[in-house]
Design an enzyme around this catalytic site. Structure first.
Site, PDB file in Angstrom:
ATOM      1  CE1 TYR A  37     104.499  88.191  25.801  1.00 45.06           C
ATOM      2  CE2 TYR A  37     104.030  90.222  24.628  1.00 45.06           C
ATOM      3  CZ  TYR A  37     104.794  89.093  24.798  1.00 45.06           C
ATOM      4  OH  TYR A  37     105.865  88.857  23.975  1.00 45.06           O
ATOM      5  CG  HIS A  42     106.231  89.062  33.688  1.00 42.13           C
ATOM      6  ND1 HIS A  42     106.653  89.142  35.008  1.00 42.13           N
ATOM      7  CD2 HIS A  42     107.348  89.285  32.948  1.00 42.13           C
ATOM      8  CE1 HIS A  42     107.952  89.402  35.046  1.00 42.13           C
ATOM      9  NE2 HIS A  42     108.397  89.492  33.818  1.00 42.13           N
ATOM     10  CG  ASN A  89     113.245  92.682  30.936  1.00 38.28           C
ATOM     11  OD1 ASN A  89     112.371  92.232  31.666  1.00 38.28           O
ATOM     12  ND2 ASN A  89     114.105  91.906  30.314  1.00 38.28           N
TER      13      ASN A  89
END
Length: 212
Positions: A37, A42, A89
């Site tokens: 990632y 993000h 999240n």
């Protein structure tokens, strides 16, 4: 070599400050842990923390509050620099734990995140407000019970077409030219962070806000 000596000097200054000053601010970069990632949209907040760490001579290499953390002296304040490791999240769990431990009020929690409503190269500072669909910010708002904390949001571009899945978009990687644009914002963001720590929201907005 001068850069290396400067980094060591700042590390020593941070150690000295740590022995006399309480932590008064949190600086949180949002992202997802894991190499896969690292360069995704993000992870704009994590990428900004790379510049923060280099500029202020800090390393986020300690595990605490479900985050990787380090302590820096920024604008005369002792700051806990955080990269939550809970995945996006649930970022609020790490932030709330640190804020509770150090008794830090929301106004002293600065969050850096991605923003899909801004083009790459855009940046926005706000003192409070909704999450704008950013689930890390939503988690922080839920855990703190307030949206009254400053945030710096970096444009990562809008979805290429309406049917494109948002999760796939924010987990896609930047093109090299996009990454160059994004990284050019981080030194400016550091100036904004210093203004926010000093309580100068208007000044931070004047320095940072741009459409891209």
């Amino acid at each position: 070599m001068a850069d290396i000596f400067d980094i060591f000097k700042r590390l020593e200054q941070n150690k000295a400050a740590a022995s006399t000053q309480p932590i008064t601010h949190l600086l949180v970069g949002l992202g997802n842990p894991g190499k896969q990632y690292a360069l995704t949209r993000h992870n704009a907040g994590f990428l900004c923390m790379d510049t923060v760490c280099k500029k202020y001579g800090v390393s986020t290499d300690r595990s605490k509050f479900n985050a990787l953390v380090g302590e820096a002296t920024i604008a005369g304040a002792r700051v806990l620099v955080m990269r939550p490791q809970t995945f996006m999240n649930c970022s609020g769990e790490a932030v709330a734990a640190a804020a509770s431990f150090y008794k830090i009020e929301p106004a002293h929690i600065i969050v850096c995140s991605d923003d899909v409503s801004l083009d790459v190269g855009g940046m926005r500072v706000r003192g409070k407000g909704s999450d704008g669909g950013q689930k890390g910010l939503r988690s922080i708002i839920d855990e703190l019970g307030t949206d009254a904390f400053p945030r710096i949001r970096f444009g990562v571009g809008k979805k290429p077409h309406p049917e494109y899945d948002m999760k796939d978009w924010v987990l896609s990687t930047f093109a090299p030219s996009e990454l160059e644009k994004l990284r050019s914002l981080f030194p400016i963001a550091c100036e904004g962070i210093e203004r926010l720590i000093k309580g100068d929201l208007d000044g931070a907005m004047q320095i940072c806000n741009r459409k891209g």
